[in-house]
Design a protein around this motif. Structure first.
Motif, PDB file in Angstrom:
ATOM      1  N   ARG A 121      49.320  49.987  40.011  1.00 42.76           N
ATOM      2  CA  ARG A 121      48.391  50.931  41.058  1.00 42.76           C
ATOM      3  C   ARG A 121      47.286  50.679  41.024  1.00 42.76           C
ATOM      4  NH1 ARG A 121      49.273  56.355  38.122  1.00 42.76           N
ATOM      5  NH2 ARG A 121      48.230  57.248  40.108  1.00 42.76           N
ATOM      6  N   ILE A 122      46.554  50.235  40.143  1.00 44.49           N
ATOM      7  CA  ILE A 122      45.062  49.898  40.389  1.00 44.49           C
ATOM      8  C   ILE A 122      44.815  48.873  41.484  1.00 44.49           C
ATOM      9  CG2 ILE A 122      43.134  48.793  39.257  1.00 44.49           C
ATOM     10  CD1 ILE A 122      43.424  51.196  37.813  1.00 44.49           C
ATOM     11  N   ALA A 123      45.634  47.994  41.499  1.00 48.04           N
ATOM     12  CA  ALA A 123      45.499  46.946  42.667  1.00 48.04           C
ATOM     13  C   ALA A 123      45.941  47.707  44.058  1.00 48.04           C
ATOM     14  CB  ALA A 123      46.492  45.724  42.329  1.00 48.04           C
ATOM     15  N   GLU A 124      46.897  48.395  43.987  1.00 47.09           N
ATOM     16  CA  GLU A 124      47.022  48.966  45.279  1.00 47.09           C
ATOM     17  C   GLU A 124      46.084  49.904  45.784  1.00 47.09           C
ATOM     18  OE1 GLU A 124      50.775  49.682  47.033  1.00 47.09           O
ATOM     19  OE2 GLU A 124      50.270  47.552  46.468  1.00 47.09           O
ATOM     20  N   ALA A 125      45.334  50.723  44.902  1.00 45.23           N
ATOM     21  CA  ALA A 125      44.149  51.444  45.209  1.00 45.23           C
ATOM     22  C   ALA A 125      43.153  50.484  45.576  1.00 45.23           C
ATOM     23  CB  ALA A 125      44.044  52.504  43.994  1.00 45.23           C
ATOM     24  N   ALA A 126      43.029  49.514  44.855  1.00 42.12           N
ATOM     25  CA  ALA A 126      41.575  48.650  45.469  1.00 42.12           C
ATOM     26  C   ALA A 126      41.876  48.176  46.694  1.00 42.12           C
ATOM     27  CB  ALA A 126      41.587  47.609  44.355  1.00 42.12           C
ATOM     28  N   ALA A 127      42.764  47.814  47.062  1.00 44.48           N
ATOM     29  CA  ALA A 127      43.347  47.336  48.595  1.00 44.48           C
ATOM     30  C   ALA A 127      43.186  48.393  49.408  1.00 44.48           C
ATOM     31  CB  ALA A 127      44.684  46.682  48.295  1.00 44.48           C
ATOM     32  N   ALA A 128      43.598  49.541  49.108  1.00 42.76           N
ATOM     33  CA  ALA A 128      43.867  50.653  50.075  1.00 42.76           C
ATOM     34  C   ALA A 128      42.331  50.930  50.536  1.00 42.76           C
ATOM     35  CB  ALA A 128      44.532  51.841  49.499  1.00 42.76           C
ATOM     36  N   ASN A 129      41.334  50.892  49.485  1.00 42.78           N
ATOM     37  CA  ASN A 129      40.149  51.359  49.401  1.00 42.78           C
ATOM     38  C   ASN A 129      39.159  50.223  49.700  1.00 42.78           C
ATOM     39  OD1 ASN A 129      40.298  54.534  48.934  1.00 42.78           O
ATOM     40  ND2 ASN A 129      41.355  53.749  47.215  1.00 42.78           N
ATOM     41  N   HIS A 130      39.236  49.274  50.003  1.00 41.12           N
ATOM     42  CA  HIS A 130      38.553  48.044  50.212  1.00 41.12           C
ATOM     43  C   HIS A 130      37.401  47.769  49.075  1.00 41.12           C
ATOM     44  CE1 HIS A 130      40.390  48.041  54.176  1.00 41.12           C
ATOM     45  NE2 HIS A 130      40.191  49.442  54.237  1.00 41.12           N
ATOM     46  N   ILE A 131      38.044  47.967  47.807  1.00 39.29           N
ATOM     47  CA  ILE A 131      37.202  47.800  46.651  1.00 39.29           C
ATOM     48  C   ILE A 131      37.375  46.326  46.322  1.00 39.29           C
ATOM     49  CG2 ILE A 131      37.077  48.276  44.073  1.00 39.29           C
ATOM     50  CD1 ILE A 131      36.477  50.779  46.254  1.00 39.29           C
ATOM     51  N   ILE A 132      36.215  45.914  45.767  1.00 39.74           N
ATOM     52  CA  ILE A 132      35.882  44.497  45.194  1.00 39.74           C
ATOM     53  C   ILE A 132      36.222  44.755  43.696  1.00 39.74           C
ATOM     54  CG2 ILE A 132      34.154  42.575  44.463  1.00 39.74           C
ATOM     55  CD1 ILE A 132      32.680  43.585  47.069  1.00 39.74           C
ATOM     56  N   VAL A 133      37.033  43.752  43.152  1.00 36.48           N
ATOM     57  CA  VAL A 133      37.184  43.789  41.623  1.00 36.48           C
ATOM     58  C   VAL A 133      36.382  43.026  40.913  1.00 36.48           C
ATOM     59  CG1 VAL A 133      39.282  43.465  40.039  1.00 36.48           C
ATOM     60  CG2 VAL A 133      39.550  44.575  42.045  1.00 36.48           C
ATOM     61  N   GLU A 134      35.753  43.490  39.926  1.00 36.22           N
ATOM     62  CA  GLU A 134      34.762  42.663  39.115  1.00 36.22           C
ATOM     63  C   GLU A 134      35.388  42.074  37.998  1.00 36.22           C
ATOM     64  OE1 GLU A 134      30.780  43.496  36.370  1.00 36.22           O
ATOM     65  OE2 GLU A 134      32.915  44.431  35.897  1.00 36.22           O
ATOM     66  N   VAL A 135      35.097  40.608  37.790  1.00 36.56           N
ATOM     67  CA  VAL A 135      35.364  39.950  36.554  1.00 36.56           C
ATOM     68  C   VAL A 135      34.365  39.825  35.737  1.00 36.56           C
ATOM     69  CG1 VAL A 135      36.599  37.911  35.895  1.00 36.56           C
ATOM     70  CG2 VAL A 135      37.366  38.720  37.749  1.00 36.56           C
ATOM     71  N   ASN A 136      34.262  40.427  34.476  1.00 37.02           N
ATOM     72  CA  ASN A 136      33.136  40.697  33.947  1.00 37.02           C
ATOM     73  C   ASN A 136      33.010  39.706  32.614  1.00 37.02           C
ATOM     74  OD1 ASN A 136      31.704  42.258  31.435  1.00 37.02           O
ATOM     75  ND2 ASN A 136      31.327  43.629  32.944  1.00 37.02           N
ATOM     76  N   ASN A 137      31.877  39.134  32.639  1.00 38.88           N
ATOM     77  CA  ASN A 137      31.875  37.880  31.655  1.00 38.88           C
ATOM     78  C   ASN A 137      31.418  38.639  30.123  1.00 38.88           C
ATOM     79  OD1 ASN A 137      31.418  34.992  31.409  1.00 38.88           O
ATOM     80  ND2 ASN A 137      29.375  35.715  30.162  1.00 38.88           N
ATOM     81  N   ALA A 138      30.835  39.679  30.278  1.00 45.55           N
ATOM     82  CA  ALA A 138      30.824  40.372  28.730  1.00 45.55           C
ATOM     83  C   ALA A 138      31.987  40.556  28.100  1.00 45.55           C
ATOM     84  CB  ALA A 138      29.734  41.635  29.053  1.00 45.55           C
ATOM     85  N   SER A 139      32.795  41.279  29.073  1.00 42.25           N
ATOM     86  CA  SER A 139      34.374  41.626  28.331  1.00 42.25           C
ATOM     87  C   SER A 139      35.033  40.472  27.887  1.00 42.25           C
ATOM     88  CB  SER A 139      35.144  42.091  29.642  1.00 42.25           C
ATOM     89  OG  SER A 139      34.764  43.277  30.163  1.00 42.25           O
ATOM     90  N   LEU A 140      34.586  39.233  28.267  1.00 44.17           N
ATOM     91  CA  LEU A 140      35.375  38.063  28.019  1.00 44.17           C
ATOM     92  C   LEU A 140      34.772  37.109  26.924  1.00 44.17           C
ATOM     93  CD1 LEU A 140      36.736  36.965  31.694  1.00 44.17           C
ATOM     94  CD2 LEU A 140      38.112  37.657  29.645  1.00 44.17           C
ATOM     95  N   THR A 141      33.601  37.577  26.648  1.00 46.16           N
ATOM     96  CA  THR A 141      32.559  36.782  25.710  1.00 46.16           C
ATOM     97  C   THR A 141      33.059  37.136  24.313  1.00 46.16           C
ATOM     98  OG1 THR A 141      30.906  36.755  27.384  1.00 46.16           O
ATOM     99  CG2 THR A 141      30.299  36.400  25.011  1.00 46.16           C
TER     100      THR A 141
END
Ligand SMILES: [Zn+2]
Length: 215
Positions: A121-141
């Motif tokens: 559902r998140i991906a569907e909404a991002a596509a519908a609303n022209h949202i850029i999805v962040e890949v966050n380095n701090a989350s992965l550190t």
């Protein structure tokens, strides 16, 4: 580095800047040391989906990232075993409501195990609303400041990126530096994006001019 975006936390974060700080960003220099500057906000998605800055303030900023933090949101769970379907539905609904705000451009660190979601559902909404999805380095550190477990963030991102790729959703690799040492440095996020085989043309960091024109 040719372009740098700064997005301080919205006012619901304890100790964060006030509305007046965000309203005065229009007077900050557009270029510093030869680097073009963008000024925005990382708004908190509050329980119910509202943001912690009103639209008239967001209208004066270059862009808005939306994300969830504890606090101000209560932490829902600390591991996969604590996930409940009702929480997932509520949190997903709040993310989707936030992405529907016309001033929101970027979905920030939607990987956090404390706030489990339905990634389809998140991906569907991002596509519908022209949202850029962040890949966050701090989350992965390892030991990074968002996470209960960096392993969960990694798996969450791989799932999310797979769904985003199917929908040709642009992504942004972000340091989330919280200080000057980490600006422009996102080795964990870059490695994950490479591992996921994400198309180069959909990584907005690769072409700042195109990013500015399009977004
Ligand atoms: Zn954040």
């Amino acid at each position: 580095m040719t372009l740098l975006g700064i997005t301080d936390h919205g006012p619901a974060t304890p100790g964060a800047a006030s509305v007046s700080y965000f309203m005065n960003l229009k007077y900050a220099p557009r270029e510093r040391f030869g680097v073009r500057m963008l000024y925005g906000a990382e708004c908190n998605i509050l329980v119910g989906g509202a943001l912690d800055l009103p639209d008239p303030v967001l209208a004066g900023l270059d862009y808005c990232v939306v994300s969830m933090h504890h606090p101000p949101r209560p932490s829902i769970c600390r591991n996969a075993a604590e996930r409940k379907a009702t929480d997932i539905e509520q949190i997903t609904n709040d993310y989707i409501a936030a992405m529907q705000d016309p001033y929101v451009r970027i979905l920030g660190h939607c990987d956090n195990t404390q706030f489990p979601v339905d990634y389809y559902r998140i991906a569907e909404a991002a596509a519908a609303n022209h949202i850029i999805v962040e890949v966050n380095n701090a989350s992965l550190t390892p030991g990074g400041y968002h996470q209960v477990s960096g392993i969960d963030s990694r798996e969450n991102y791989l799932q999310l990126l797979g769904l985003c790729r199917e929908r040709s959703i642009p992504i942004l690799i972000s340091s989330d530096s919280h200080g000057h040492e980490g600006i422009g440095s996102a080795p964990y996020a870059e490695a994950l994006v490479q591992e996921a085989g994400y198309p180069e043309a959909l990584i907005v960091n690769n072409d700042p001019e195109r990013f500015l024109l399009k977004y």
